[in-house]
Design an enzyme around this catalytic site. Structure first.
Site, short mmCIF file in Angstrom:
data_model
loop_
_atom_site.label_atom_id
_atom_site.label_comp_id
_atom_site.label_asym_id
_atom_site.label_seq_id
_atom_site.Cartn_x
_atom_site.Cartn_y
_atom_site.Cartn_z
N ARG A 119 0.83 -1.21 0.00
CA ARG A 119 0.00 0.00 0.00
C ARG A 119 0.86 1.25 0.00
NH1 ARG A 119 -4.77 1.77 -1.51
NH2 ARG A 119 -5.17 3.82 -0.64
N CYS A 143 -3.87 -4.17 1.50
CA CYS A 143 -5.06 -4.84 2.03
C CYS A 143 -6.34 -4.19 1.48
CB CYS A 143 -5.07 -4.73 3.56
SG CYS A 143 -3.64 -5.50 4.31
N PRO A 149 -9.76 5.34 -1.46
CA PRO A 149 -9.48 6.46 -2.37
C PRO A 149 -8.18 7.19 -2.00
CG PRO A 149 -11.15 7.08 -0.78
CD PRO A 149 -10.89 5.62 -0.56
N ILE A 150 -7.67 7.98 -2.93
CA ILE A 150 -6.50 8.81 -2.63
C ILE A 150 -6.77 10.27 -2.95
CG2 ILE A 150 -4.89 6.88 -3.04
CD1 ILE A 150 -4.07 8.42 -5.62
N ASP A 151 -8.07 10.64 -2.94
CA ASP A 151 -8.44 12.02 -3.28
C ASP A 151 -7.79 13.06 -2.36
OD1 ASP A 151 -10.23 10.67 -1.40
OD2 ASP A 151 -11.29 12.59 -1.28
N ARG A 424 4.00 -9.67 5.55
CA ARG A 424 4.22 -8.27 5.15
C ARG A 424 4.43 -7.40 6.38
NH1 ARG A 424 -0.42 -5.75 2.48
NH2 ARG A 424 0.83 -3.94 3.04
C1 EPZ Z 1 -2.82 3.60 7.01
O1 EPZ Z 1 -3.53 3.32 5.82
C2 EPZ Z 1 -2.22 2.29 7.47
N1 EPZ Z 1 -1.28 1.81 6.45
C3 EPZ Z 1 -3.32 1.26 7.68
O2 EPZ Z 1 -2.70 0.11 8.26
C4 EPZ Z 1 -4.34 1.80 8.70
O3 EPZ Z 1 -5.44 0.92 8.77
C5 EPZ Z 1 -4.82 3.20 8.30
O4 EPZ Z 1 -3.71 4.07 8.05
C6 EPZ Z 1 -5.67 3.84 9.40
O5 EPZ Z 1 -4.88 3.95 10.57
C7 EPZ Z 1 -0.04 2.34 6.44
O6 EPZ Z 1 0.28 3.19 7.25
C8 EPZ Z 1 0.90 1.80 5.40
P1 EPZ Z 1 -6.03 6.41 5.84
P2 EPZ Z 1 -4.07 4.56 4.90
O7 EPZ Z 1 -5.63 7.23 4.69
O8 EPZ Z 1 -3.09 5.66 4.99
C9 EPZ Z 1 -10.19 7.55 3.89
C10 EPZ Z 1 -1.99 -2.09 8.46
O9 EPZ Z 1 -2.64 -3.06 8.83
N2 EPZ Z 1 -9.41 8.24 2.86
O10 EPZ Z 1 -5.71 6.86 7.21
O11 EPZ Z 1 -4.40 4.00 3.56
C11 EPZ Z 1 -10.04 6.02 3.81
O12 EPZ Z 1 -10.94 5.48 2.86
C12 EPZ Z 1 -2.61 -1.10 7.51
O13 EPZ Z 1 -0.83 -1.82 8.85
C13 EPZ Z 1 -10.07 9.02 1.92
O14 EPZ Z 1 -11.29 9.13 1.93
O15 EPZ Z 1 -5.40 4.93 5.66
C14 EPZ Z 1 -10.36 5.60 5.22
O16 EPZ Z 1 -11.77 5.52 5.38
C15 EPZ Z 1 -3.94 -1.57 6.99
N3 EPZ Z 1 -9.34 9.67 0.98
C16 EPZ Z 1 -9.83 6.75 6.07
O17 EPZ Z 1 -9.67 7.85 5.19
C17 EPZ Z 1 -7.97 9.59 0.94
O18 EPZ Z 1 -7.35 10.23 0.07
C18 EPZ Z 1 -8.48 6.46 6.73
O19 EPZ Z 1 -7.58 6.08 5.72
C19 EPZ Z 1 -7.32 8.79 1.90
C20 EPZ Z 1 -8.06 8.12 2.86
#
Ligand code: EPZ
Length: 445
Positions: A119, A143, A149-151, A424
């Site tokens: 990721r 995962c 999303p990455i917006d 991982r």
């Molecule tokens: C990080 O993922 C972690 N991964 C995840 O851990 C963890 O579950 C997550 O943060 C929450 O703590 C890493 O650090 C590599 P987010 P990330 O952006 O950054 C929404 C593990 O098991 N969102 O904090 O992808 C998203 O859909 C992994 O180690 C948007 O809407 O998570 C979610 O609902 C699994 N737009 C919420 O924000 C965006 O552009 C939190 O996502 C980005 C996210």
């Protein structure tokens, strides 16, 4: 050049090449004989979610950096391979220390297959953009919890003045004539967007303010690493992070913080098996929400400066859990704690407050007899006396850890497939569990 301790550097290189080339094929699995009370001590490794942000950040430096306490996990070997393919020089000083020289980075495109295998590969967008003004990175893998999303990442890059070009087959290309500091409000608290905006802005003229920023320990660790290199970042760990751009970043030696989620996983294993485990090399403050919940469920927790002892004699009590961004109960501990609720007295609930669909693992738990019902973002557990061994799958990284816990407490021999997900994020999990007395082995079909 730094003196290299050949023997340990050699074995690190062997591990590194094996974990990138051979890895663990889909046919390998874990076999666990349940019923053993874990006892003894386990040492926690460096934090996966910190190191996968800090390794790309090295690109931003104008000098070599030495990173210590890196865990032996495939996300690390993949990140190091991505750095090498971009042109960086990577030297293994010992099994947990690398020296990276980013001065020879001469590409802006991340290897497609490597990017898809994890990721955090998208952190190379922020780092390459912040250093060179350009980046070409495939949409990441990792995962599946529903839409990821990455917006908000793109919102941050655009706020800094970058243009994005969404190319065919999901490659993200970003360019910027000039990046300028700006304010960015994150509509949703996002670890990834907070990391990526920090990386892209740290060398950008002017002040960048990230509002509603993530506060996880790995965010603070990244900010501390960047500041060690000469960056000017304040407020990491709060919901407003201010980054004053600097023109140069210097070489640094930095040690990764202990892994909050690995520590929480072993604490849950100790409680689930009714054991007595000393979890060493931790930062207790990072574990407060997990400690609180395990205490509520009947575990006896003893905190020391850099260790936590978890004992559990009687039955586990039911409780209700809601996962939230830090400092709330971490979503990455949700599947693991669900196993404890499956065998606790009474009815418990988990409300998933971060991801739209993080309950897929419950189907695997049901194969072991768990009484669990999922309704949207809430799961309800009616505790049973004992789980029964079965053949189950690791549907993602933390779900795989949950299957290990289930196997440790189930009657009989459990087999867990798709263990590549587990490896991982958990360094030497078989060796660490065996030292705690568990009857576990890794077998090939
Ligand atoms: C990080 O993922 C972690 N991964 C995840 O851990 C963890 O579950 C997550 O943060 C929450 O703590 C890493 O650090 C590599 P987010 P990330 O952006 O950054 C929404 C593990 O098991 N969102 O904090 O992808 C998203 O859909 C992994 O180690 C948007 O809407 O998570 C979610 O609902 C699994 N737009 C919420 O924000 C965006 O552009 C939190 O996502 C980005 C996210």
């Amino acid at each position: 050049m730094l003196p290299v301790n050949f023997p340990s550097a050699f074995c690190a290189l062997v591990w590194y090449s094996l974990s990138t080339s051979v890895g663990c094929k889909g046919l390998e699995k874990y076999r666990i004989k349940g019923g053993v009370r874990l006892s003894g001590a386990v040492d926690i490794s460096g934090a996966k979610n910190a190191v996968v942000a800090i390794l790309p950040a090295v690109i931003l430096s104008d000098e070599p950096c030495r990173i210590e306490n890196i865990p032996h996990i495939s996300d690390v070997s993949t990140s190091l391979k991505i750095l090498e393919k971009l042109g960086a020089k990577v030297e293994h000083i010992d099994p947990h220390t690398v020296e990276i020289d980013p001065r020879t980075v001469d590409k802006i495109e991340v290897d497609h297959d490597l990017a898809k295998s994890m990721r955090a590969s998208y952190y190379f967008i922020g780092a390459l953009l912040g250093k060179t003004g350009s980046a070409r990175v495939p949409m990441p893998g990792g995962c599946w919890f529903g839409e990821r999303p990455i917006d908000l990442h793109l919102k941050g890059f655009h706020a800094l003045g970058a243009e994005s070009v969404q190319l065919e087959d999901g490659i993200i290309e970003m360019h910027a004539e000039q990046l300028l500091g700006n304010s960015v409000y994150l509509d949703t608290v996002s670890v990834g967007a907070t990391v990526n905006i920090m990386l892209a802005s740290v060398r950008v003229r002017g002040m960048t303010v990230i509002e509603n920023a993530a506060k996880e320990p790995h965010i603070v660790d990244l900010a501390n690493f960047l500041n060690t290199m000469g960056a000017d970042i304040r407020g990491a760990g709060t919901d407003v992070i201010k980054i004053r751009g600097v023109q140069q970043l210097y070489g640094a030696t930095y040690s990764i913080i202990p892994d909050q989620i690995e520590a929480g996983t072993y604490m849950a294993m100790a409680a689930a098996t009714g054991g007595d485990v000393l979890v060493r090399n931790v930062i207790p403050k990072h574990l407060e929400s997990i400690t609180t919940k395990l205490d509520e469920m009947g575990a006896r927790i003893e905190e020391m400066d850099d260790a936590i002892r978890v004992r559990c004699e009687g039955p586990l009590h039911c409780c209700n859990i809601k996962t939230m961004p830090h400092p709330g109960f971490p979503t990455d501990m949700q599947p693991q704690i669900a196993v404890l609720l499956s065998i606790a007295d009474g009815t418990s609930t988990i409300t998933e407050g971060v991801w739209e669909n993080r309950f897929r693992y419950t189907e695997e738990l049901q194969k072991m007899g768990a009484q669990v019902e999922v309704d949207g973002n809430r799961a309800t557990f009616n505790g049973i006396e004992k789980l029964t061994a079965a053949t189950v799958k690791a549907v993602d990284l933390r779900a795989g850890a949950a299957m290990v816990i289930a196997g440790l407490v189930a009657d009989g021999v459990t087999e867990i497939e798709d263990i590549r997900y587990i490896e991982r994020g958990y360094e030497d999990i078989i060796e660490k569990l065996s030292r705690l007395g568990a009857k576990v082995e890794r077998v090939s079909d």
